[in-house]
Design an enzyme around this catalytic site. Structure first.
Site, PDB file in Angstrom:
ATOM      1  N   LYS A 169       0.354   7.953   2.617  1.00 16.36           N
ATOM      2  CA  LYS A 169      -0.283   6.701   2.230  1.00 16.36           C
ATOM      3  C   LYS A 169      -1.265   6.915   1.076  1.00 16.36           C
ATOM      4  O   LYS A 169      -1.424   6.034   0.220  1.00 16.36           O
ATOM      5  CB  LYS A 169      -0.990   6.071   3.433  1.00 16.36           C
ATOM      6  CG  LYS A 169      -0.018   5.553   4.489  1.00 16.36           C
ATOM      7  CD  LYS A 169       0.956   4.525   3.907  1.00 16.36           C
ATOM      8  CE  LYS A 169       1.836   3.902   4.973  1.00 16.36           C
ATOM      9  NZ  LYS A 169       2.777   2.896   4.436  1.00 16.36           N
ATOM     10  N   TYR A 226       1.638  11.670   7.609  1.00 15.45           N
ATOM     11  CA  TYR A 226       1.584  10.225   7.395  1.00 15.45           C
ATOM     12  C   TYR A 226       0.406   9.829   6.506  1.00 15.45           C
ATOM     13  O   TYR A 226       0.547   9.060   5.552  1.00 15.45           O
ATOM     14  CB  TYR A 226       1.491   9.496   8.740  1.00 15.45           C
ATOM     15  CG  TYR A 226       1.296   8.002   8.601  1.00 15.45           C
ATOM     16  CD1 TYR A 226       2.372   7.182   8.271  1.00 15.45           C
ATOM     17  CD2 TYR A 226       0.042   7.415   8.792  1.00 15.45           C
ATOM     18  CE1 TYR A 226       2.202   5.808   8.136  1.00 15.45           C
ATOM     19  CE2 TYR A 226      -0.135   6.048   8.663  1.00 15.45           C
ATOM     20  CZ  TYR A 226       0.952   5.245   8.335  1.00 15.45           C
ATOM     21  OH  TYR A 226       0.778   3.896   8.187  1.00 15.45           O
TER      22      TYR A 226
END
Length: 245
Positions: free
Chosen positions: A167, A163
């Site tokens: 980003k 994750y």
């Protein structure tokens, strides 16, 4: 009336951003992977007296779904003023660098990175027709390489290979996008809504969706003097909002 498209807007931060934009007089295309969930969200907003909203089925990880959503919105308007790329997934835990599967990486990147690319490229022509186009890519402070290398940062030990790296990749895409649009009326920014209590983190977050929505919407309604190409996290920097890459 200005018009906005928000992906992943049937619940949580996306839904709150839709509510706040509606309250400011925008017409909102409420993007939802499930049309039924999107329509249910629309009915909730209309029950609050917010009627300038309709659901758009869009699965950002599916090119055909994005193409169909673009066609649907294009039948309703020739101009889009705001695009909020909010849809995202966390990929589950654990996310160790040595054991996370390629399937985990691919699933998260399909939504968090490639989905943003697909949607932005699909709707850029409508945005270019707006006198004040705004793009907000919803990111995370967890995408900051600098902060992740700072042992004094409060989230230093919250590491995740999947994750968090998605980003960071989204941030780089946004930097390049803002650069390419630098000589236009576009304002393109990355906004971290903060550690918000939502389904996304099993409601472990400490912030409210109202505050998170406010942070996102703030950069969707910038005037001509507003910033572009910024990485903003008011949770990590309450004074200026900007945080290091």
């Amino acid at each position: 009336m200005k018009k906005a498209l928000i992906t992943g807007a049937n619940k949580s931060i996306g839904f709150e951003a839709a509510r706040q934009l509606l309250q400011q007089g925008y017409y909102v295309y409420l993007g939802s992977r499930s049309l039924a969930n999107g329509q249910e969200a629309v009915e909730k907003l209309k029950a609050e007296g917010l009627h300038e909203v309709e659901a758009i089925q869009i699965d950002v990880s599916d090119p055909e779904s994005v193409k169909a959503a673009r066609a649907a919105v294009g039948e309703k308007t020739e101009v889009l003023d705001v695009l909020i790329n909010n849809a995202g997934i966390n990929g589950g835990r654990p996310q160790n660098a040595l054991t996370a599967s390629l399937e985990q990486f691919k699933a998260v990147y399909d939504t968090n990175v490639f989905g943003v690319v697909l949607v932005t490229q699909a709707f850029i022509d409508l945005l270019q027709k707006s006198p004040e186009p705004r793009i907000v890519n919803v990111t995370s402070g967890m995408g900051s390489l600098t902060l992740h290398n700072d042992p004094t940062w409060k989230y230093y030990h919250n590491k995740g290979a999947v994750y968090h790296s998605s980003k960071a990749a989204l941030n780089m895409y946004t930097v390049v996008l803002a650069y390419e649009l630098r000589d236009t009326a576009f304002k393109v920014n990355m906004v971290d809504p903060g550690f918000t209590a939502t389904d996304f983190n099993q409601h472990r977050g400490t912030g409210t969706v109202e505050e998170a929505g406010k942070r996102v919407v703030k950069y969707a309604v910038l005037d001509a003097n507003g910033p572009t190409g910024k990485f903003v996290s008011e949770e990590n920097n309450p004074e200026t909002g900007e945080i290091p890459w």
